[in-house]
Structures are given as structure tokens and as C-alpha cells.
Design a protein around this motif. Structure first.
Motif, mmCIF file in Angstrom:
data_model
loop_
_atom_site.group_PDB
_atom_site.id
_atom_site.type_symbol
_atom_site.label_atom_id
_atom_site.label_comp_id
_atom_site.label_asym_id
_atom_site.label_seq_id
_atom_site.Cartn_x
_atom_site.Cartn_y
_atom_site.Cartn_z
ATOM 1 N N HIS A 79 -29.909 -0.059 95.176
ATOM 2 C CA HIS A 79 -29.569 -0.320 96.581
ATOM 3 C C HIS A 79 -28.215 -0.999 96.725
ATOM 4 O O HIS A 79 -27.877 -1.445 97.824
ATOM 5 C CB HIS A 79 -30.700 -1.114 97.234
ATOM 6 N N ARG A 80 -27.494 -1.088 95.603
ATOM 7 C CA ARG A 80 -26.110 -1.623 95.619
ATOM 8 C C ARG A 80 -26.045 -3.038 96.190
ATOM 9 O O ARG A 80 -25.087 -3.405 96.867
ATOM 10 C CB ARG A 80 -25.176 -0.701 96.424
ATOM 11 N N VAL A 81 -27.105 -3.828 95.910
ATOM 12 C CA VAL A 81 -27.184 -5.170 96.489
ATOM 13 C C VAL A 81 -26.602 -6.209 95.535
ATOM 14 O O VAL A 81 -26.834 -6.166 94.329
ATOM 15 C CB VAL A 81 -28.658 -5.508 96.836
ATOM 16 N N ASP A 82 -25.863 -7.141 96.092
ATOM 17 C CA ASP A 82 -25.273 -8.251 95.339
ATOM 18 C C ASP A 82 -26.386 -9.208 94.889
ATOM 19 O O ASP A 82 -27.023 -9.840 95.736
ATOM 20 C CB ASP A 82 -24.280 -8.985 96.259
ATOM 21 N N PRO A 83 -26.602 -9.326 93.566
ATOM 22 C CA PRO A 83 -27.721 -10.153 93.081
ATOM 23 C C PRO A 83 -27.558 -11.625 93.404
ATOM 24 O O PRO A 83 -28.546 -12.361 93.456
ATOM 25 C CB PRO A 83 -27.683 -9.973 91.556
ATOM 26 N N PHE A 84 -26.306 -12.064 93.620
ATOM 27 C CA PHE A 84 -26.050 -13.500 93.770
ATOM 28 C C PHE A 84 -25.999 -13.965 95.219
ATOM 29 O O PHE A 84 -25.715 -15.118 95.499
ATOM 30 C CB PHE A 84 -24.772 -13.870 93.013
ATOM 31 N N ARG A 85 -26.256 -13.055 96.150
ATOM 32 C CA ARG A 85 -26.386 -13.445 97.547
ATOM 33 C C ARG A 85 -27.590 -14.377 97.702
ATOM 34 O O ARG A 85 -28.645 -14.105 97.130
ATOM 35 C CB ARG A 85 -26.655 -12.208 98.419
ATOM 36 N N PRO A 86 -27.482 -15.439 98.496
ATOM 37 C CA PRO A 86 -28.688 -16.226 98.781
ATOM 38 C C PRO A 86 -29.755 -15.301 99.386
ATOM 39 O O PRO A 86 -29.436 -14.438 100.219
ATOM 40 C CB PRO A 86 -28.204 -17.257 99.807
ATOM 41 N N ALA A 87 -31.001 -15.477 98.964
ATOM 42 C CA ALA A 87 -32.077 -14.595 99.426
ATOM 43 C C ALA A 87 -32.169 -14.574 100.946
ATOM 44 O O ALA A 87 -32.471 -13.548 101.548
ATOM 45 C CB ALA A 87 -33.402 -15.035 98.812
ATOM 46 N N LYS A 88 -31.902 -15.730 101.574
ATOM 47 C CA LYS A 88 -32.041 -15.802 103.034
ATOM 48 C C LYS A 88 -30.975 -14.979 103.760
ATOM 49 O O LYS A 88 -31.114 -14.707 104.945
ATOM 50 C CB LYS A 88 -31.998 -17.269 103.502
ATOM 51 N N GLU A 89 -29.913 -14.578 103.035
ATOM 52 C CA GLU A 89 -28.858 -13.771 103.673
ATOM 53 C C GLU A 89 -29.059 -12.267 103.494
ATOM 54 O O GLU A 89 -28.283 -11.467 104.012
ATOM 55 C CB GLU A 89 -27.483 -14.157 103.101
ATOM 56 N N ILE A 90 -30.082 -11.868 102.720
ATOM 57 C CA ILE A 90 -30.355 -10.440 102.560
ATOM 58 C C ILE A 90 -30.895 -9.899 103.883
ATOM 59 O O ILE A 90 -31.814 -10.487 104.473
ATOM 60 C CB ILE A 90 -31.387 -10.208 101.432
ATOM 61 N N ARG A 91 -30.328 -8.795 104.331
ATOM 62 C CA ARG A 91 -30.786 -8.222 105.605
ATOM 63 C C ARG A 91 -32.239 -7.748 105.472
ATOM 64 O O ARG A 91 -32.577 -7.075 104.497
ATOM 65 C CB ARG A 91 -29.917 -7.031 106.004
ATOM 66 N N PRO A 92 -33.092 -8.054 106.453
ATOM 67 C CA PRO A 92 -34.485 -7.587 106.387
ATOM 68 C C PRO A 92 -34.574 -6.074 106.147
ATOM 69 O O PRO A 92 -35.425 -5.621 105.381
ATOM 70 C CB PRO A 92 -35.042 -7.982 107.758
ATOM 71 N N ALA A 93 -33.685 -5.298 106.803
ATOM 72 C CA ALA A 93 -33.742 -3.839 106.626
ATOM 73 C C ALA A 93 -33.459 -3.468 105.168
ATOM 74 O O ALA A 93 -34.079 -2.544 104.617
ATOM 75 C CB ALA A 93 -32.742 -3.154 107.554
ATOM 76 N N THR A 94 -32.539 -4.178 104.527
ATOM 77 C CA THR A 94 -32.248 -3.919 103.112
ATOM 78 C C THR A 94 -33.468 -4.230 102.262
ATOM 79 O O THR A 94 -33.872 -3.448 101.399
ATOM 80 C CB THR A 94 -31.071 -4.799 102.624
ATOM 81 N N PHE A 95 -34.083 -5.403 102.536
ATOM 82 C CA PHE A 95 -35.253 -5.777 101.740
ATOM 83 C C PHE A 95 -36.385 -4.774 101.923
ATOM 84 O O PHE A 95 -37.068 -4.408 100.951
ATOM 85 C CB PHE A 95 -35.750 -7.182 102.087
#
Ligand SMILES: [Zn+2]
Length: 309
Positions: A177-193
Motif C-alpha cells: 500500500h506504499r505506506v510510510d512505516p514511520f508515520r505515527p499510527a494516529k496520522e494514518i488515514r482511516p481509508a488507508t487502514f
């Protein structure tokens, strides 16, 4: 360490081998004699997996709780005629008319009450392999993520946030999903999750079916093709709770005393996008795959591809 697909596949294997029967239980190594005596000859109602926990539910509310930990192994093998002798330090052995299960090296082996089982389950996050059932809604994981200062890669390994995901699925699903692993979890977009969750539901079920972690798209297409074909020849598969177990090397071999299907290395070559590819070129962009210890295990990722949140 086994990930959730291994435990669910084991639950299916144990269910098929022993559910509805009264297996003999013993502790050849001697360290689980009292526990074995409690379940010896008792009717096994069902085997269940929740995340990385395995429960064997016997009649009379007697429940065996197993957590394999890092090095635990539970072998289920078929036999005909004479029961094969135990090899090595077998903590618990179950013997049925045609199958033997040998447990070695597990972190947790204990008899628990239904209340104790519920308490263990209450500490687990939603399990993608139980998606669609109560208490396994992905929104529960999102709620936990919103309350932590940890990175997304850390929370993906936390069984109280999401149950059953281990390091390999973590690395690969973050890349998919090309997601940055080091982003704080709370900043991950709900749609991405939620897209990641849906992907894990699919990936883990395929992992159960073949006893192998498969994450590369060309292998997934082949795996889905095989599963579609099985709809017409159900004898090649065992189905339970919407999950399918494929005896990909043939049931005859497995039941004649060969290695259990879930334990062998799997029908597909071990091929991943980032896992254990440190320093090699990313298949997508050509930059070097990197690694760093995150939540106790080596995370692998592509710094150029994985920027999304
Ligand atoms: Zn890349």
C-alpha cells in the motif's frame, strides 16, 4: 515466529483430525502430565485460533490454551497401524485413530476456564481471519491507533491492536500500500487502514489455504486461480469458518505419515517485495531496500515508494 495464518491452519488441521473424537493425551517429556490427564479421553468439541493463540475446546468447559511463541511446533501427522514413537521433547501428545499431534517448545500450554479464555481474547485486537464477526471490526484497531504516539509499523506488531499479523505480513502489506512505516499510527488515514485491513483479510486467508505467506501479485493470482478451481472439486480442500485448507501435496501423502502440509515450505517459491531484501533493488523503483529494527524485529521497506499515510 508463526503468524496468524499458521495458527488458523493448525486449528483447521486439528479440527479435521480430532474434532468429535476422544483422543488420548499424554506428556512423553513429563512436563504436562497433570494437564494431559485432564483432557485424556475427553471429547474434543473444536479447535479455534484467535490471532496467534490456539484453543482446543473439550467437553465440560475444559480448554487447552496453546501459544507457540518463537520456537514452538505442533506437528499433526497421519499414521496407519502402529502409533509412531514420540521424537524429541514432546510436551503434549494427542493420539487419535489415524492422527498424532506432537507439541514441542511452546511458550504457553495450559488448561484454562471459559472465563480465562475470554480474558485472553479481550486483550486481543481484531483478527483479520475473523473479519465480519463481533469484536473483529477494523474500527477497533483504528480506535487503538488514535490513542498511541507509536509509529504505524510498531502498532502493526502489537497483538492488542491487530491480532495475527507478524513481521513478514507487516513488511509486505506496508509496501503493497506504499505506506510510510514511520508515520505515527494516529496520522494514518482511516481509508488507508481499511484498505490494508481488507488486504490482510484476503492475504491471511490465502496464507491459511496454502500454509505459506504469499504477497507477490503474480503468485496471488495463481493462488486465487487454484482456490477457484477447488470450488468444483471440494475433496481437495477442507472448509470451516469460511477458510479453506488446501492439501497441495496431496492428502494421501499427508495421511500416510508425510510431513503435515502446513509445516512444509509451501507450493510457491519464497518471493517477497521487501522482506529480507536489504540492499537489493526495489522491483518497482530500483532504489535500495532498507532495514531497521522496529518493535523488536527487522522491518524492511523502500524509502522511495513508501510515502503514503
Ligand atoms: Zn521502491
Amino acid at each position: 515466529m508463526p503468524e496468524g495464518h499458521t495458527l488458523h491452519r493448525l486449528a483447521l488441521t486439528l479440527d479435521r483430525a480430532f474434532a468429535g473424537t476422544r483422543p488420548r493425551a499424554s506428556s512423553p517429556q513429563g512436563r504436562f502430565v497433570d494437564g494431559a490427564a485432564l483432557i485424556d479421553g475427553r471429547l474434543l468439541e473444536r479447535a479455534e485460533a484467535w490471532g496467534k493463540h490456539l484453543f482446543l475446546v473439550f467437553e465440560g468447559d475444559v480448554i487447552l490454551n496453546i501459544h507457540l511463541g518463537l520456537i514452538g511446533v505442533l506437528d499433526v501427522t497421519g499414521y496407519e497401524g502402529v502409533v509412531p514413537a514420540p521424537v524429541g521433547a514432546v510436551r503434549l501428545r494427542l493420539v487419535g485413530e489415524r492422527h498424532v499431534a506432537d507439541l514441542r517448545g511452546a511458550t504457553v500450554v495450559e488448561i484454562v476456564t471459559p472465563e480465562e479464555m475470554d480474558a485472553t481474547l479481550a486483550r486481543l485486537g481484531p483478527d483479520p481471519l475473523r473479519a465480519g464477526t463481533e469484536s473483529n471490526e477494523p474500527e477497533r484497531a483504528l480506535a487503538r491507533m488514535a490513542r498511541t504516539g507509536r509509529t504505524f509499523a510498531e502498532t502493526l506488531m502489537d497483538q492488542s491492536v491487530i491480532a495475527g499479523v507478524g513481521n513478514l505480513y507487516r513488511c509486505e502489506v506496508l509496501f503493497r500500500h506504499r505506506v510510510d512505516p514511520f508515520r505515527p499510527a494516529k496520522e494514518i488515514r482511516p481509508a488507508t487502514f481499511l484498505r490494508i485491513w481488507d488486504d490482510l483479510v484476503d492475504l491471511l486467508a490465502i496464507g491459511v489455504a496454502f500454509g505459506q505467506i504469499i504477497t507477490m501479485e503474480h503468485q496471488l493470482e495463481e493462488a486465487r486461480e487454484i482456490l477457484r478451481g477447488l470450488d468444483e472439486s471440494a475433496s481437495d480442500a477442507y472448509r470451516h469458518h469460511r477458510l479453506t485448507l488446501v492439501d497441495w501435496q496431496g492428502r494421501d501423502e499427508a495421511e500416510a505419515g508425510g510431513r503435515p502440509a502446513y509445516e512444509r515450505s509451501g507450493p510457491f517459491p519464497r518471493e517477497y517485495a521487501v522482506y529480507q531484501r536489504n540492499g537489493e533493488a526495489c522491483y518497482t523503483c530500483g532504489s535500495r531496500i532498507r532495514t531497521r529494527v522496529v518493535a523488536g524485529r527487522n522491518l524492511f521497506w523502500c524509502g522511495r515508494c513508501q510515502r503514503r499515510r
